[in-house]
Design an enzyme around this catalytic site. Structure first.
Site, PDB file in Angstrom:
ATOM      1  N   GLU A 134       0.825  -1.226   0.000  1.00  0.00           N
ATOM      2  CA  GLU A 134       0.000   0.000   0.000  1.00  0.00           C
ATOM      3  C   GLU A 134       0.857   1.274   0.000  1.00  0.00           C
ATOM      4  O   GLU A 134       0.419   2.311  -0.490  1.00  0.00           O
ATOM      5  CB  GLU A 134      -0.913  -0.043   1.242  1.00  0.00           C
ATOM      6  CG  GLU A 134      -1.730   1.204   1.503  1.00  0.00           C
ATOM      7  CD  GLU A 134      -3.079   1.252   0.788  1.00  0.00           C
ATOM      8  OE1 GLU A 134      -3.213   0.655  -0.298  1.00  0.00           O
ATOM      9  OE2 GLU A 134      -3.979   1.909   1.316  1.00  0.00           O
ATOM     10  N   THR A 183      -5.779   8.128  -5.656  1.00  0.00           N
ATOM     11  CA  THR A 183      -4.860   8.517  -4.576  1.00  0.00           C
ATOM     12  C   THR A 183      -3.574   9.132  -5.139  1.00  0.00           C
ATOM     13  O   THR A 183      -3.024  10.080  -4.573  1.00  0.00           O
ATOM     14  CB  THR A 183      -4.512   7.293  -3.688  1.00  0.00           C
ATOM     15  OG1 THR A 183      -5.728   6.812  -3.131  1.00  0.00           O
ATOM     16  CG2 THR A 183      -3.574   7.657  -2.549  1.00  0.00           C
TER      17      THR A 183
END
Ligand code: HSE
Length: 308
Positions: A134, A183
């Site tokens: 991540e 993101t």
């Protein structure tokens, strides 16, 4: 043999805790991992949409799939390589909205595969693999553990973390808009450097926030949910955030209004039915700005990923 797990959605940052604070919400993805019976069948990834509102076409179905990447690192950890595997992701967490859908897929694949392999990795190893995929631990920590978590990636790649009890009277309202925000775009608008004044501001707010949660102190929480490291740079990407923040400032029982993760979802933290009392005005502000949102109020999800 196959294993299915249920992973909660998460909201990261919580104002001043950029890349280190996060909490779990009662919305879930399910991930099933199975060793395929036919040797040589390779990777098979299936996505099932539980909620047709959200587009999941952008989720890769090959080696670039985040669940697969995490599983591959787990196999590397035990000195093996992945051969034939089937991953099924049943999605109910909106994609690219700042609610940890990618973290849920990473954590789901990882924990299901860990179960299949007889649990070779402990919680700390799972957290460090998930954070490596991540890039930051703030979503994956509450996705694994549930509740409100503080986490940090150390220089050796390990993750330090703790879970702190969240006051049950503090409710979480998410305003999930009908548009996506990648993101990587929301991170690209952040500056390389910030001033010592802004950094010091966030250090004090974040320290106060942890104390406010420990002591269940709503007044201190109100003062703590402020940020100068990421929100000022992102607010132009998040329709209505500026207007709602201004309106909600100093409203009774509203503790704060922050960007959920990298956005575009907005998270409002209120005490008891505090949000209910401002909802009409919030709806009006959003409709005046032509922003369509799915608005839902939750209690925190204290349970993390579980095998189902
Ligand atoms: N802490 C991350 C960010 C969360 O704000 O970019 C998004 O994944």
């Amino acid at each position: 043999m196959k294993v299915s797990v249920r992973v909660p959605a998460t909201s990261a940052n919580i104002g001043p805790g950029f890349d280190c604070l996060g909490l779990a919400l009662p919305l879930y993805n399910e991930v099933t991992v199975e060793e395929t019976v036919m040797p040589g069948s390779g990777i098979e990834i299936n996505i099932i949409e539980d909620n047709e509102t959200y587009d999941v076409l952008s989720v890769p179905k090959d080696e670039n799939n985040l669940a697969y990447k995490a599983i591959e690192l787990l196999y590397n950890f035990i000195g093996q390589s992945v051969s034939d595997i089937k991953i099924t992701i049943k999605t109910n967490i909106p994609v690219a909205r700042g609610l940890g859908s990618s973290a849920s897929v990473i954590v789901g694949g990882l924990i299901a595969a860990n179960e299949l392999l007889g649990r070779p990795a402990d919680e700390k190893v799972l957290l460090s693999i998930a954070s490596e995929v991540e890039g930051h631990p703030d979503n994956v920590a509450p996705a694994i553990l549930g509740g409100f978590c503080v986490s940090s990636i150390e220089n050796d790649g390990s993750v330090s973390y703790s879970k702190i009890e969240w006051p049950s009277e503090w409710k979480l309202t998410v305003l999930v808009p009908d548009y996506e925000l990648d993101t990587s775009i929301a991170r690209s608008v952040l500056p390389e450097k910030v001033s010592i004044k802004d950094a010091a501001y966030n250090v004090r707010k974040c320290a106060m926030l942890i104390d406010a949660v420990y002591r269940k102190d709503s007044e201190l929480m109100k003062l703590s949910l402020k940020d100068k490291l990421h929100q000022p740079y992102r607010e132009d990407l998040i329709k209505g955030f500026r207007e709602l923040s201004e309106y909600l400032e100093n409203k009774e029982d509203i503790l704060g209004c922050v960007i959920s993760g990298a956005g575009p979802t907005i998270l409002i933290i209120s005490k008891n039915d505090g949000f209910h009392r401002v909802q009409n005005e919030v709806d009006k502000i959003l409709s005046d700005l032509n922003v369509e949102c799915d608005i839902r109020t939750f209690n925190i999800e204290n349970e993390g990923t579980k095998v189902i």
